[in-house]
Design an enzyme around this catalytic site. Sequence first.
Site, PDB file in Angstrom:
ATOM      1  CE  LYS A  47      19.553  34.828  37.390  1.00 57.19           C
ATOM      2  NZ  LYS A  47      20.446  35.590  36.470  1.00 57.19           N
TER       3      LYS A  47
HETATM    4  N1  PMP Z   1      13.574  38.259  34.062  1.00 55.62           N
HETATM    5  C1  PMP Z   1      13.587  38.277  35.402  1.00 55.62           C
HETATM    6  C2  PMP Z   1      12.276  38.476  36.110  1.00 55.62           C
HETATM    7  C3  PMP Z   1      14.788  38.125  36.110  1.00 55.62           C
HETATM    8  O1  PMP Z   1      14.789  38.166  37.457  1.00 55.62           O
HETATM    9  C4  PMP Z   1      15.988  37.960  35.384  1.00 55.62           C
HETATM   10  C5  PMP Z   1      17.285  37.789  36.128  1.00 55.62           C
HETATM   11  N2  PMP Z   1      17.976  38.951  36.450  1.00 55.62           N
HETATM   12  C6  PMP Z   1      15.945  37.973  33.970  1.00 55.62           C
HETATM   13  C7  PMP Z   1      14.705  38.095  33.358  1.00 55.62           C
HETATM   14  C8  PMP Z   1      17.181  37.934  33.115  1.00 55.62           C
HETATM   15  O2  PMP Z   1      17.942  36.781  33.177  1.00 55.62           O
HETATM   16  P1  PMP Z   1      19.533  36.811  33.028  1.00 55.62           P
HETATM   17  O3  PMP Z   1      20.094  37.284  34.338  1.00 55.62           O
HETATM   18  O4  PMP Z   1      19.901  35.397  32.745  1.00 55.62           O
HETATM   19  O5  PMP Z   1      19.913  37.743  31.926  1.00 55.62           O
END
Ligand code: PMP
Length: 334
Positions: A47
């Site tokens: 992130k």
């Molecule tokens: N894994 C973790 C540990 C996260 O914090 C996030 C972010 N919400 C994601 C996966 C998914 O990423 P995205 O928000 O880009 O879908």
Amino acid sequence: MNITKPYASTLDLIGHTPLVLLKGPSQAAGCEIWGKCEFANPGSSVKDRAALYIIRDAEARGEIEPGGTVVEGTAGNTGIGIALVANARGYKTVIVMPDNQSKEKMDTLRALGAELVLVPPTKFADPSHFVHTSRRLAEETPGAVWANQFDNIANRKAHIEGTAPELWEQLEGRIDGFTCAAGTGGTIAGVGMGLKAFDENVRIALTDPHGAALYNYYATGELKAEGSSVAEGIGQGRITANLEGAPIDDQYRISDEEGLHWVGRLLCEEGLCLGLSSGINVAGAVELGRKLAAEGRKDARVATILCDTGFRYLSTLYNAEWLRSKNLPVFEWL
Ligand code: PMP
């Protein structure tokens, strides 16, 4: 091993993460499974990329000025990324977070100087949901901007312009498949769009945890959730602006037990300590790899995202009592 050139700014440390061949998953799939090491970002998660793009976008639009405040609702990792980028750019950070997320994330946010507002977890339709609370706080705070990671497509742009070209270059222009789970959907949509721009035949698959609605949406067109998951940061119930137009060819649903199986194996066989969303992603990548191998592509290359460090979950995933309380299998070495 390539040593990267020195950087002129700490913000340049975000992205250009290493890619590593995962031995156990590759053996299980019968083809190559590669993991993009997003835990190597300064905030130890994928992130940081979205945080940097969202803040740069707000600056470019003139929505934030020196001394201003960035407000966001987040399961934690986005908040950590925002706090680091905001500190580097001279802004304050206010983070609204559901109170069932890991204590490590809360402690980290406080340590980074963010103001933390905890709210009870609730349905998205509820006005007290962390996303709506963060929007209201941003509206009420003078000089504040709302990061709005779910519907701000600066988020997926970070992956169209960063993660996807990095993967393409690291795999020397030959990728057969990519999969990961969705929280905001920025990663799956952005990497999917970015890779398809290089080669429209790259198979893009969504890997959904239980309790999320996207598996059914891409399989049948209906947003419908079944079951539940303890995975943090993933599991979406609606088509966010970041997910709109995502080029999804295939979809898998992965249980917490399957995700934990890979978290455990990657730790004790390959020395990688990861969070549960990474384990779920790897389980999805093994499914996609098996499918491609069964289609006769034994030399297929599948990539996925190793989203964050397991050190963020010492009191949960790596704690026997917590695992037992969730009726999940306990790692034998605990
Ligand atoms: N894994 C973790 C540990 C996260 O914090 C996030 C972010 N919400 C994601 C996966 C998914 O990423 P995205 O928000 O880009 O879908």
